[in-house]
Design a protein around this motif. Structure first.
Motif, PDB file in Angstrom:
ATOM      1  N   PHE A 227      51.998  39.669  49.645  1.00  0.00           N
ATOM      2  CA  PHE A 227      50.803  40.217  50.300  1.00  0.00           C
ATOM      3  C   PHE A 227      49.694  39.181  50.492  1.00  0.00           C
ATOM      4  O   PHE A 227      48.676  39.460  51.109  1.00  0.00           O
ATOM      5  CB  PHE A 227      50.236  41.382  49.451  1.00  0.00           C
ATOM      6  CG  PHE A 227      51.261  42.435  49.159  1.00  0.00           C
ATOM      7  CD1 PHE A 227      51.583  43.402  50.108  1.00  0.00           C
ATOM      8  CD2 PHE A 227      51.939  42.450  47.946  1.00  0.00           C
ATOM      9  CE1 PHE A 227      52.538  44.363  49.840  1.00  0.00           C
ATOM     10  CE2 PHE A 227      52.901  43.397  47.675  1.00  0.00           C
ATOM     11  CZ  PHE A 227      53.202  44.359  48.623  1.00  0.00           C
ATOM     12  N   LEU A 228      49.879  37.992  49.937  1.00  0.00           N
ATOM     13  CA  LEU A 228      48.771  37.035  49.876  1.00  0.00           C
ATOM     14  C   LEU A 228      48.462  36.348  51.194  1.00  0.00           C
ATOM     15  O   LEU A 228      49.368  35.983  51.949  1.00  0.00           O
ATOM     16  CB  LEU A 228      49.093  35.931  48.863  1.00  0.00           C
ATOM     17  CG  LEU A 228      49.164  36.351  47.408  1.00  0.00           C
ATOM     18  CD1 LEU A 228      49.580  35.153  46.548  1.00  0.00           C
ATOM     19  CD2 LEU A 228      47.824  36.898  46.942  1.00  0.00           C
ATOM     20  N   ASP A 229      47.178  36.112  51.442  1.00  0.00           N
ATOM     21  CA  ASP A 229      46.771  35.218  52.521  1.00  0.00           C
ATOM     22  C   ASP A 229      46.691  33.781  52.008  1.00  0.00           C
ATOM     23  O   ASP A 229      47.017  32.846  52.724  1.00  0.00           O
ATOM     24  CB  ASP A 229      45.405  35.655  53.072  1.00  0.00           C
ATOM     25  CG  ASP A 229      45.499  36.994  53.774  1.00  0.00           C
ATOM     26  OD1 ASP A 229      46.192  37.064  54.796  1.00  0.00           O
ATOM     27  OD2 ASP A 229      44.929  37.985  53.267  1.00  0.00           O
ATOM     28  N   PHE A 230      46.220  33.632  50.778  1.00  0.00           N
ATOM     29  CA  PHE A 230      46.098  32.293  50.195  1.00  0.00           C
ATOM     30  C   PHE A 230      46.497  32.359  48.725  1.00  0.00           C
ATOM     31  O   PHE A 230      46.053  33.251  48.006  1.00  0.00           O
ATOM     32  CB  PHE A 230      44.652  31.776  50.295  1.00  0.00           C
ATOM     33  CG  PHE A 230      44.164  31.646  51.701  1.00  0.00           C
ATOM     34  CD1 PHE A 230      44.484  30.534  52.468  1.00  0.00           C
ATOM     35  CD2 PHE A 230      43.383  32.649  52.266  1.00  0.00           C
ATOM     36  CE1 PHE A 230      44.032  30.417  53.785  1.00  0.00           C
ATOM     37  CE2 PHE A 230      42.935  32.546  53.577  1.00  0.00           C
ATOM     38  CZ  PHE A 230      43.260  31.432  54.336  1.00  0.00           C
ATOM     39  N   SER A 231      47.293  31.389  48.294  1.00  0.00           N
ATOM     40  CA  SER A 231      47.654  31.278  46.883  1.00  0.00           C
ATOM     41  C   SER A 231      47.107  29.955  46.359  1.00  0.00           C
ATOM     42  O   SER A 231      47.461  28.892  46.858  1.00  0.00           O
ATOM     43  CB  SER A 231      49.178  31.318  46.752  1.00  0.00           C
ATOM     44  OG  SER A 231      49.523  31.060  45.413  1.00  0.00           O
ATOM     45  N   LEU A 232      46.207  30.047  45.380  1.00  0.00           N
ATOM     46  CA  LEU A 232      45.635  28.839  44.790  1.00  0.00           C
ATOM     47  C   LEU A 232      46.259  28.690  43.408  1.00  0.00           C
ATOM     48  O   LEU A 232      45.910  29.429  42.484  1.00  0.00           O
ATOM     49  CB  LEU A 232      44.107  28.961  44.710  1.00  0.00           C
ATOM     50  CG  LEU A 232      43.401  29.286  46.034  1.00  0.00           C
ATOM     51  CD1 LEU A 232      41.893  29.449  45.815  1.00  0.00           C
ATOM     52  CD2 LEU A 232      43.681  28.214  47.087  1.00  0.00           C
ATOM     53  N   GLN A 233      47.213  27.776  43.311  1.00  0.00           N
ATOM     54  CA  GLN A 233      47.983  27.682  42.062  1.00  0.00           C
ATOM     55  C   GLN A 233      47.345  26.729  41.075  1.00  0.00           C
ATOM     56  O   GLN A 233      47.224  25.528  41.349  1.00  0.00           O
ATOM     57  CB  GLN A 233      49.413  27.256  42.360  1.00  0.00           C
ATOM     58  CG  GLN A 233      50.328  28.475  42.494  1.00  0.00           C
ATOM     59  CD  GLN A 233      51.790  28.102  42.447  1.00  0.00           C
ATOM     60  OE1 GLN A 233      52.248  27.371  43.314  1.00  0.00           O
ATOM     61  NE2 GLN A 233      52.509  28.612  41.456  1.00  0.00           N
ATOM     62  N   GLY A 234      46.927  27.290  39.930  1.00  0.00           N
ATOM     63  CA  GLY A 234      46.329  26.458  38.897  1.00  0.00           C
ATOM     64  C   GLY A 234      45.450  27.305  38.004  1.00  0.00           C
ATOM     65  O   GLY A 234      45.298  28.511  38.210  1.00  0.00           O
ATOM     66  N   PRO A 235      44.853  26.699  36.983  1.00  0.00           N
ATOM     67  CA  PRO A 235      43.991  27.441  36.057  1.00  0.00           C
ATOM     68  C   PRO A 235      42.684  27.882  36.716  1.00  0.00           C
ATOM     69  O   PRO A 235      42.050  27.093  37.429  1.00  0.00           O
ATOM     70  CB  PRO A 235      43.702  26.447  34.933  1.00  0.00           C
ATOM     71  CG  PRO A 235      44.450  25.191  35.249  1.00  0.00           C
ATOM     72  CD  PRO A 235      44.971  25.277  36.633  1.00  0.00           C
ATOM     73  N   ALA A 236      42.295  29.114  36.444  1.00  0.00           N
ATOM     74  CA  ALA A 236      41.091  29.675  37.066  1.00  0.00           C
ATOM     75  C   ALA A 236      39.844  28.858  36.726  1.00  0.00           C
ATOM     76  O   ALA A 236      38.936  28.720  37.540  1.00  0.00           O
ATOM     77  CB  ALA A 236      40.909  31.120  36.609  1.00  0.00           C
ATOM     78  N   GLY A 237      39.792  28.319  35.520  1.00  0.00           N
ATOM     79  CA  GLY A 237      38.616  27.558  35.077  1.00  0.00           C
ATOM     80  C   GLY A 237      38.442  26.247  35.839  1.00  0.00           C
ATOM     81  O   GLY A 237      37.359  25.663  35.828  1.00  0.00           O
ATOM     82  N   GLU A 238      39.504  25.793  36.492  1.00  0.00           N
ATOM     83  CA  GLU A 238      39.378  24.592  37.332  1.00  0.00           C
ATOM     84  C   GLU A 238      39.197  24.984  38.796  1.00  0.00           C
ATOM     85  O   GLU A 238      38.383  24.412  39.510  1.00  0.00           O
ATOM     86  CB  GLU A 238      40.625  23.707  37.184  1.00  0.00           C
ATOM     87  CG  GLU A 238      40.700  23.086  35.799  1.00  0.00           C
ATOM     88  CD  GLU A 238      41.984  22.311  35.554  1.00  0.00           C
ATOM     89  OE1 GLU A 238      42.637  21.870  36.525  1.00  0.00           O
ATOM     90  OE2 GLU A 238      42.337  22.165  34.367  1.00  0.00           O
ATOM     91  N   ILE A 239      39.982  25.970  39.231  1.00  0.00           N
ATOM     92  CA  ILE A 239      39.984  26.313  40.662  1.00  0.00           C
ATOM     93  C   ILE A 239      38.702  27.022  41.085  1.00  0.00           C
ATOM     94  O   ILE A 239      38.108  26.682  42.119  1.00  0.00           O
ATOM     95  CB  ILE A 239      41.219  27.174  40.994  1.00  0.00           C
ATOM     96  CG1 ILE A 239      42.445  26.267  40.865  1.00  0.00           C
ATOM     97  CG2 ILE A 239      41.108  27.780  42.389  1.00  0.00           C
ATOM     98  CD1 ILE A 239      43.712  26.819  41.346  1.00  0.00           C
ATOM     99  N   LEU A 240      38.247  28.004  40.305  1.00  0.00           N
ATOM    100  CA  LEU A 240      37.109  28.805  40.781  1.00  0.00           C
ATOM    101  C   LEU A 240      35.808  28.005  40.917  1.00  0.00           C
ATOM    102  O   LEU A 240      35.124  28.133  41.945  1.00  0.00           O
ATOM    103  CB  LEU A 240      36.916  30.049  39.907  1.00  0.00           C
ATOM    104  CG  LEU A 240      37.946  31.153  40.163  1.00  0.00           C
ATOM    105  CD1 LEU A 240      37.767  32.290  39.175  1.00  0.00           C
ATOM    106  CD2 LEU A 240      37.868  31.676  41.593  1.00  0.00           C
ATOM    107  N   PRO A 241      35.433  27.159  39.947  1.00  0.00           N
ATOM    108  CA  PRO A 241      34.208  26.382  40.161  1.00  0.00           C
ATOM    109  C   PRO A 241      34.309  25.482  41.387  1.00  0.00           C
ATOM    110  O   PRO A 241      33.351  25.355  42.161  1.00  0.00           O
ATOM    111  CB  PRO A 241      34.090  25.541  38.878  1.00  0.00           C
ATOM    112  CG  PRO A 241      34.892  26.286  37.855  1.00  0.00           C
ATOM    113  CD  PRO A 241      35.997  26.955  38.608  1.00  0.00           C
TER     114      PRO A 241
END
Ligand code: OAD
Length: 251
Positions: A227-241
């Motif tokens: 269902f995804l439009d975008f998959s950002l693979q990695g730890p949330a603490g690195e990707i989200l900031p």
């Protein structure tokens, strides 16, 4: 960190964003997830002996002691950069709602204002019999030993953890709000959840069906991939900031 231009455009144009979180959002704070191999809580503890109403009826001190152990763990942890990045996004949107399956309090400690708790809270227990909310004292033990639950000051019933257990319904006000927000949001970020526990796991898919751009942040694959439009693979603490900076605070 590079992000697809189209994803940044979606975030910049968005008015309403829902961030749907699971245990992986708190993983970098040092709180174990449920299903990660080796470290997951359900790899080491039997959920049927700890997270069902029957388990509590059969052995209240065992279940209460386990939740007190988890409360002590959370009390010694801090929000991580993922929680702070989510709270930071509030500054750039007309609405940011955190719909969480987590029962810790790290989103609010990081400053998130609008939190919908689908699985309750470890900090808000209530009487098993008359449902009166009970105010917990400070954490007094953290060793995982059995602890008798407190008694309700009103009816002397046993106080139970304020979390949703297997076999129980989700709190209806939280569930309805989550459905409403999923239907209205422009972007839904699904962060740190295996997306296997229903009905909560329906929320990202429902948002997508109703027109939202669906983005996942997770080091691993989940049931949500189709269902995804975008998959950002990695730890949330690195990707989200990095994502918040790229979308809203470009150099
Ligand atoms: P799970 O343990 O099932 O899934 C955690 C997810 O987080 C996995 O997909 C991991 O790949 C991912 N993850 C691990 N570290 C991460 C990191 N640093 N950044 C981002 N993602 C990371 O936890 P939930 O999906 O939350 O229910 O589980 C759902 C429900 O099952 C829980 O709310 C709980 C449990 O039984 C109840 O207690 C009712």
């Amino acid at each position: 960190m590079e992000f697809p231009r189209e994803l940044l455009t979606h975030l910049q144009a968005a008015e309403k964003v829902v961030v749907f979180t699971g245990a992986g959002a708190s993983a970098e704070s040092g709180i174990p997830t449920f299903r990660d191999a080796l470290t997951g809580l359900w790899e080491n503890f039997d959920p049927m002996a700890l997270a069902t109403p029957q388990a509590f009826d059969e052995n209240p001190p065992f279940v209460w002691g386990w939740y007190e152990w988890r409360r002590a763990l959370v009390a010694n942890c801090e929000p991580n950069p993922a929680h702070y990045a989510i709270a930071e996004m509030q500054n750039y949107l007309s609405s940011l709602v955190v719909v969480t399956q987590n029962v810790d309090d790290l989103h609010e400690r990081a400053g998130a204002k609008d939190i919908v708790r689908l699985h309750g809270s470890m900090h808000h227990p209530y009487c098993r019999d008359c449902h009166l909310p009970y105010t917990l004292g400070p954490v007094t033990q953290g060793g995982g030993e059995e602890v008798p639950p407190p008694q309700c000051p009103q009816c002397q019933g046993l106080v139970r953890p304020g979390v949703v257990w297997f076999g129980e319904s989700l709190p209806s006000d939280a569930w309805e709000r989550a459905l409403e927000e999923a239907a209205q949001c422009d972007v839904l970020l699904s962060v740190g959840t295996s997306s296997v526990v229903y009905p909560a796991a329906d929320i990202p898919r429902l948002a997508k069906e109703q027109g939202a751009c669906l983005v996942q942040v997770n080091p691993d694959e989940t049931g949500l991939e189709p269902f995804l439009d975008f998959s950002l693979q990695g730890p949330a603490g690195e990707i989200l900031p990095a994502l918040v900076e790229a979308a809203y605070e470009p150099a």
